[in-house]
Design a protein around this motif. Structure first.
Motif, PDB file in Angstrom:
ATOM      1  N   MET A   1      14.212 -26.307  25.381  1.00 47.64           N
ATOM      2  CA  MET A   1      14.863 -26.188  24.046  1.00 47.64           C
ATOM      3  C   MET A   1      13.715 -26.585  23.102  1.00 47.64           C
ATOM      4  N   HIS A   2      13.327 -26.166  22.210  1.00 46.97           N
ATOM      5  CA  HIS A   2      12.381 -26.198  21.384  1.00 46.97           C
ATOM      6  C   HIS A   2      12.640 -26.086  19.774  1.00 46.97           C
ATOM      7  N   LYS A   3      12.039 -26.665  18.604  1.00 42.14           N
ATOM      8  CA  LYS A   3      12.300 -26.449  17.487  1.00 42.14           C
ATOM      9  C   LYS A   3      11.167 -25.922  16.710  1.00 42.14           C
ATOM     10  N   SER A   4      11.458 -25.401  15.567  1.00 42.28           N
ATOM     11  CA  SER A   4      10.496 -24.859  14.721  1.00 42.28           C
ATOM     12  C   SER A   4      11.042 -24.581  13.225  1.00 42.28           C
ATOM     13  N   ARG A   5      10.089 -24.451  12.469  1.00 43.38           N
ATOM     14  CA  ARG A   5      10.346 -24.077  10.834  1.00 43.38           C
ATOM     15  C   ARG A   5       9.211 -23.857  10.110  1.00 43.38           C
ATOM     16  N   LEU A   6       9.404 -23.124   8.890  1.00 42.18           N
ATOM     17  CA  LEU A   6       8.282 -22.835   8.070  1.00 42.18           C
ATOM     18  C   LEU A   6       7.723 -24.120   7.566  1.00 42.18           C
ATOM     19  N   ALA A   7       6.540 -24.568   7.935  1.00 45.68           N
ATOM     20  CA  ALA A   7       5.683 -25.556   7.626  1.00 45.68           C
ATOM     21  C   ALA A   7       5.016 -25.370   6.348  1.00 45.68           C
ATOM     22  N   GLY A   8       4.641 -24.415   5.936  1.00 44.22           N
ATOM     23  CA  GLY A   8       3.946 -24.308   4.479  1.00 44.22           C
ATOM     24  C   GLY A   8       3.256 -22.978   4.347  1.00 44.22           C
ATOM     25  N   LEU A   9       2.577 -22.873   3.257  1.00 46.66           N
ATOM     26  CA  LEU A   9       1.757 -21.514   2.958  1.00 46.66           C
ATOM     27  C   LEU A   9       0.361 -22.151   2.819  1.00 46.66           C
ATOM     28  N   VAL A  10      -0.299 -21.280   3.255  1.00 53.59           N
ATOM     29  CA  VAL A  10      -1.812 -21.753   3.112  1.00 53.59           C
ATOM     30  C   VAL A  10      -2.589 -20.516   2.501  1.00 53.59           C
ATOM     31  N   ILE A  11      -3.214 -20.800   1.346  1.00 50.18           N
ATOM     32  CA  ILE A  11      -4.179 -20.134   0.464  1.00 50.18           C
ATOM     33  C   ILE A  11      -5.315 -19.948   0.949  1.00 50.18           C
ATOM     34  N   ASP A  12      -5.655 -18.968   1.689  1.00 52.79           N
ATOM     35  CA  ASP A  12      -7.211 -18.775   2.207  1.00 52.79           C
ATOM     36  C   ASP A  12      -7.907 -18.270   1.091  1.00 52.79           C
ATOM     37  N   SER A  13      -9.189 -19.076   1.003  1.00 54.22           N
ATOM     38  CA  SER A  13      -9.986 -18.659  -0.421  1.00 54.22           C
ATOM     39  C   SER A  13     -11.420 -18.381   0.026  1.00 54.22           C
ATOM     40  N   GLN A  14     -11.815 -17.096  -0.056  1.00 52.72           N
ATOM     41  CA  GLN A  14     -13.209 -17.035   0.448  1.00 52.72           C
ATOM     42  C   GLN A  14     -14.120 -17.314  -0.812  1.00 52.72           C
ATOM     43  N   GLY A  15     -15.433 -17.827  -0.277  1.00 59.24           N
ATOM     44  CA  GLY A  15     -16.492 -18.004  -1.052  1.00 59.24           C
ATOM     45  C   GLY A  15     -16.165 -18.998  -2.349  1.00 59.24           C
ATOM     46  N   GLY A  16     -17.084 -19.145  -3.205  1.00 65.43           N
ATOM     47  CA  GLY A  16     -16.753 -19.989  -4.236  1.00 65.43           C
ATOM     48  C   GLY A  16     -16.753 -21.351  -3.994  1.00 65.43           C
ATOM     49  N   GLU A  17     -16.449 -22.313  -4.890  1.00 70.62           N
ATOM     50  CA  GLU A  17     -16.270 -23.666  -4.681  1.00 70.62           C
ATOM     51  C   GLU A  17     -14.863 -23.870  -4.608  1.00 70.62           C
ATOM     52  N   LYS A  18     -14.410 -24.593  -3.374  1.00 74.20           N
ATOM     53  CA  LYS A  18     -13.007 -25.015  -3.028  1.00 74.20           C
ATOM     54  C   LYS A  18     -12.358 -25.604  -4.188  1.00 74.20           C
ATOM     55  N   SER A  19     -13.001 -26.447  -4.972  1.00 74.39           N
ATOM     56  CA  SER A  19     -12.291 -27.006  -6.192  1.00 74.39           C
ATOM     57  C   SER A  19     -11.776 -26.321  -7.156  1.00 74.39           C
ATOM     58  N   SER A  20     -12.396 -25.020  -7.364  1.00 71.85           N
ATOM     59  CA  SER A  20     -12.077 -24.183  -8.513  1.00 71.85           C
ATOM     60  C   SER A  20     -10.719 -23.383  -7.952  1.00 71.85           C
ATOM     61  N   ALA A  21     -10.589 -23.140  -6.640  1.00 73.22           N
ATOM     62  CA  ALA A  21      -9.365 -22.468  -6.255  1.00 73.22           C
ATOM     63  C   ALA A  21      -8.047 -23.496  -6.081  1.00 73.22           C
ATOM     64  N   ILE A  22      -8.634 -24.842  -5.852  1.00 70.49           N
ATOM     65  CA  ILE A  22      -7.411 -25.904  -5.649  1.00 70.49           C
ATOM     66  C   ILE A  22      -7.114 -26.036  -7.487  1.00 70.49           C
ATOM     67  N   ASP A  23      -8.085 -26.091  -8.195  1.00 65.38           N
ATOM     68  CA  ASP A  23      -7.574 -26.088  -9.660  1.00 65.38           C
ATOM     69  C   ASP A  23      -6.693 -25.210 -10.407  1.00 65.38           C
ATOM     70  N   PHE A  24      -7.077 -23.846  -9.842  1.00 63.39           N
ATOM     71  CA  PHE A  24      -6.117 -22.908 -10.332  1.00 63.39           C
ATOM     72  C   PHE A  24      -4.746 -22.856  -9.636  1.00 63.39           C
TER      73      PHE A  24
END
Length: 124
Positions: A1-24
């Motif tokens: 037997m094993h267990k699982s669940r939704l861990a999270g949503l990952v917003i993949d952001s191409q290009g640009g500066e990561k900090s601007s996507a995080i800020d938005f």
């Protein structure tokens, strides 16, 4: 037997500066970013909700799910039985694609309450 669940949503952001996507996304969702590294930003989601990560990527921007499990191989096999396909097996996670074409990852437990949570599915 094993267990699982939704861990999270990952917003993949191409290009640009990561900090601007995080800020938005922090401002859009109302959760400040409380962890960052060279590739990820993690928003301060409430403990009873899935994680929200912002990830800097080279591929087109999209959102994908992470499914956390205590047995990656068993969960991958279960999901293959539902029609998903393995895209790539990496050292710490497996990238899969649903029959609908949506990409998602199967990962080790991410949220600290995984072992004791009531909202984890147990699979035979």
């Amino acid at each position: 037997m094993h267990k699982s669940r939704l861990a999270g949503l990952v917003i993949d952001s191409q290009g640009g500066e990561k900090s601007s996507a995080i800020d938005f996304w922090a401002r859009a969702l109302g959760w400040p970013c409380h962890e960052t590294d060279e590739k990820y930003g993690k928003l301060a989601t409430p403990p009873d909700q899935p994680d929200v990560l912002i990830q800097q990527v080279d591929h087109p921007s999209r959102v994908h799910l992470d499914i956390e499990t205590d047995d990656i191989e068993a969960e991958v096999a279960r999901l293959e039985g539902l029609g998903a396909q393995v895209v790539e097996r990496l050292e710490r996670w497996t990238i899969m694609e649903a029959p609908t074409g949506h990409r998602f990852c199967v990962v080790h437990p991410q949220r600290p309450d995984f072992e004791d949570a009531d909202n984890v599915n147990a699979w035979a």
